[in-house]
Write a protein that holds these residues in place. Structure first.
Motif, PDB file in Angstrom:
ATOM      1  N   ASP A   1      -4.341  30.256  15.350  1.00  0.00           N
ATOM      2  CA  ASP A   1      -3.195  30.198  16.255  1.00  0.00           C
ATOM      3  C   ASP A   1      -2.562  28.812  16.214  1.00  0.00           C
ATOM      4  OD1 ASP A   1      -4.118  28.505  18.697  1.00  0.00           O
ATOM      5  OD2 ASP A   1      -5.757  29.933  18.451  1.00  0.00           O
TER       6      ASP A   1
ATOM      7  N   ILE B   1       6.783  30.790  14.184  1.00  0.00           N
ATOM      8  CA  ILE B   1       6.565  32.145  13.681  1.00  0.00           C
ATOM      9  C   ILE B   1       6.601  32.159  12.156  1.00  0.00           C
ATOM     10  CG2 ILE B   1       7.567  34.467  13.558  1.00  0.00           C
ATOM     11  CD1 ILE B   1       8.495  34.059  16.462  1.00  0.00           C
TER      12      ILE B   1
ATOM     13  N   HIS C   1       1.048  39.043  19.538  1.00  0.00           N
ATOM     14  CA  HIS C   1       2.277  38.303  19.818  1.00  0.00           C
ATOM     15  C   HIS C   1       2.802  38.612  21.209  1.00  0.00           C
ATOM     16  CE1 HIS C   1       4.947  41.843  19.364  1.00  0.00           C
ATOM     17  NE2 HIS C   1       4.053  42.236  18.485  1.00  0.00           N
ATOM     18  N   THR C   2       3.654  37.752  21.701  1.00  0.00           N
ATOM     19  CA  THR C   2       4.258  37.946  23.020  1.00  0.00           C
ATOM     20  C   THR C   2       5.463  38.872  22.919  1.00  0.00           C
ATOM     21  OG1 THR C   2       5.664  35.998  22.709  1.00  0.00           O
ATOM     22  CG2 THR C   2       3.537  35.650  23.777  1.00  0.00           C
TER      23      THR C   2
ATOM     24  N   ALA D   1       9.465  38.459  19.945  1.00  0.00           N
ATOM     25  CA  ALA D   1       8.508  39.246  19.158  1.00  0.00           C
ATOM     26  C   ALA D   1       8.964  39.336  17.705  1.00  0.00           C
ATOM     27  CB  ALA D   1       8.382  40.643  19.744  1.00  0.00           C
TER      28      ALA D   1
ATOM     29  N   ILE E   1      -1.722  40.694  13.998  1.00  0.00           N
ATOM     30  CA  ILE E   1      -0.886  39.704  14.674  1.00  0.00           C
ATOM     31  C   ILE E   1      -0.808  40.075  16.154  1.00  0.00           C
ATOM     32  CG2 ILE E   1       1.370  38.568  14.775  1.00  0.00           C
ATOM     33  CD1 ILE E   1       0.141  38.179  12.065  1.00  0.00           C
TER      34      ILE E   1
ATOM     35  N   GLN F   1       1.365  43.689  20.854  1.00  0.00           N
ATOM     36  CA  GLN F   1       2.159  42.898  21.793  1.00  0.00           C
ATOM     37  C   GLN F   1       1.439  42.761  23.125  1.00  0.00           C
ATOM     38  OE1 GLN F   1       6.576  43.260  22.051  1.00  0.00           O
ATOM     39  NE2 GLN F   1       6.195  43.956  24.140  1.00  0.00           N
TER      40      GLN F   1
ATOM     41  N   PRO G   1       5.761  31.723  20.144  1.00  0.00           N
ATOM     42  CA  PRO G   1       7.005  32.478  19.940  1.00  0.00           C
ATOM     43  C   PRO G   1       8.264  31.615  19.808  1.00  0.00           C
ATOM     44  CG  PRO G   1       6.374  32.586  22.242  1.00  0.00           C
ATOM     45  CD  PRO G   1       5.274  31.846  21.537  1.00  0.00           C
TER      46      PRO G   1
END
Length: 446
Positions: free
Chosen positions: A115, A20, A41-42, A46, A39, A59, A15
């Motif tokens: 990743d 990104i 993602h954190t 985001a 995807i 998420q 992130p």
């Protein structure tokens, strides 16, 4: 758009804006070749899912406090994220894999995980699900190989060095100089956590199924040729991902000010210097004022991105002297964020004063825009050396944030013969075949 091939790729970006961007650009390339995209993602940083309506976004919690999300210590953030995200990531991946394994069909089968190299727990997770993992290298590949040597250099006592050796090249990390290396290696207090993190990156990258590199032979020939000394798996140099023929969409964490483009429309070809120091760099108030005065003194038109909060202790540009913008008589424009690809592609943009992040460097080369280099941290220092010492397509400020230095560099680039010669060289590099397509043969399997 090609028909979906009913195969799914899972992507998990680190992130940070510089990480990104390339992973979402890669996702768009894979989608254009028929893959379905998910995807993970954190919560922290985001991506804006509405900009990519054809992807699935999931998420996961990252455990960062508000204070930790505001920290300028990127290494601390990455350490916390790796500590906090393993279980949530594993649980999310398990939910994606189970329906496909239960069905026993090819439809929707997950081809692989892609990743960022900065995730150091994902290899074990991928192996536990028998899922091939491909590592995305968001740096220039020569930096990726070189930065893994930092713990070794520290053990060998490479630092400190006498002042007389500051300009000397680092033999195992060319064209980096010793003064650059000292900034990359950080302080003594940072040495143990940094070395530990870099060791984990190396050890968790080696067992992967392959490495995807946002570079190409023209920009990374030597390091790509010697990569088999470190890694035994395939390496895919796909070139600058943003120039592939895929639909455009924003992956910026900030809202671009679109008024930049009509403002540029009013200016002559190559008459504007574009200034942006990226999404992480912060300046002291005095440094900010030196840049402002240096740009004003050039009498050159400029478009300057000043990210809110990027000046210590200030909200935005309130430190500017009274009447500063009026004194420019329309020759300067300051925005909070810019649509950078559009700005660099605009005919009015003649130079780029940049922090030399790899994304910005690639974008500038691909649009044939010469650079003034003001690197601050990490890979920016190596990128700047390649720009000025190897490819000779820019001017290096050598860390001097002083109005006269900035004024002189802008004039050299924009108004003197030296700038014309730099422009010719970057045009030659731009015209090289920087795009190597590997997706057509990619199936995500060992």
């Amino acid at each position: 758009m090609e028909k979906r091939n009913e195969r799914q790729v899972i992507l998990f970006p680190l992130p940070l804006q510089g990480c990104i961007n390339p992973i979402l650009q890669l996702a768009k390339i894979l989608f254009s070749r028929g893959f379905s995209i998910t995807i993970i993602h954190t919560r922290f940083n985001a991506p804006e899912s509405s900009n990519h309506p054809l992807f699935t976004f999931l998420q996961i919690p990252d455990g960062l406090s508000e204070t930790e999300t505001q920290s300028r210590d990127v290494l601390l953030q990455l350490t916390l994220l790796n500590n906090n995200c393993e279980n949530p990531f594993r649980e999310c991946l398990a939910k994606l894999i189970k329906p496909n394994s239960d069905s026993g069909t090819e439809e929707g089968r997950i081809s692989c995980l892609i990743d960022d190299s900065g995730w150091v727990f994902t290899q074990d997770v991928a192996e536990s699900f028998s899922l091939p993992r491909f590592v995305l290298c968001a740096y220039k590949f020569s930096f990726f190989l070189g930065h893994l040597l930092v713990p070794q250099l520290r053990r060998e006592g490479f630092l400190p060095f006498p002042d007389s050796e500051a300009e000397d090249l680092v033999p195992v990390f060319p064209p980096l100089r010793k003064k650059d290396l000292s900034r990359i290696m950080g302080t003594t207090a940072q040495s143990e956590p940094l070395d530990s993190y870099l060791h984990k990156i190396l050890e968790t990258t080696k067992p992967a199924s392959g490495l995807i590199v946002m570079s190409c032979e023209e920009l990374d020939q030597d390091s790509l040729a010697t990569s088999n000394k470190v890694f035994t798996f395939p390496i895919f140099p796909i070139g600058p991902s943003h120039i592939h023929d895929v639909p455009a969409s924003s992956s910026s964490l900030f809202e671009p000010d679109q008024s930049c483009i009509p403002w540029l429309d009013k200016h002559e070809t190559r008459s504007v210097i574009y200034v942006s120091l990226g999404s992480i760099v912060t300046l002291s108030e005095s440094e900010f004022l030196e840049i402002a005065c240096g740009l004003r003194n050039t009498n050159q038109s400029f478009l300057w991105v000043v990210r809110p909060g990027s000046v210590h202790g200030k909200d935005w540009i309130e430190s500017l002297p009274l009447g500063f913008m009026e004194s420019l008589e329309g020759k300067g424009k300051i925005v909070r964020w810019a649509p950078q690809l559009d700005v660099l592609a605009h005919k009015a943009t003649g130079g780029f004063l940049t922090h030399n992040g790899w994304n910005s460097t690639l974008e500038s080369i691909c649009e044939g825009v010469p650079m003034i280099c003001l690197p601050f941290v990490w890979d920016q220092l190596l990128n700047a050396r390649f720009i000025t010492d190897v490819w000779r397509i820019g001017i290096h400020l050598e860390g001097r944030i002083e109005r006269r230095e900035i004024e002189r560099a802008v004039i050299r680039l924009m108004a003197e013969l030296e700038g014309e010669e730099i422009q010719e060289r970057i045009q030659v590099l731009k015209d090289e075949d920087l795009c190597i397509i590997w997706i057509e043969s990619f199936n995500g399997e060992e």
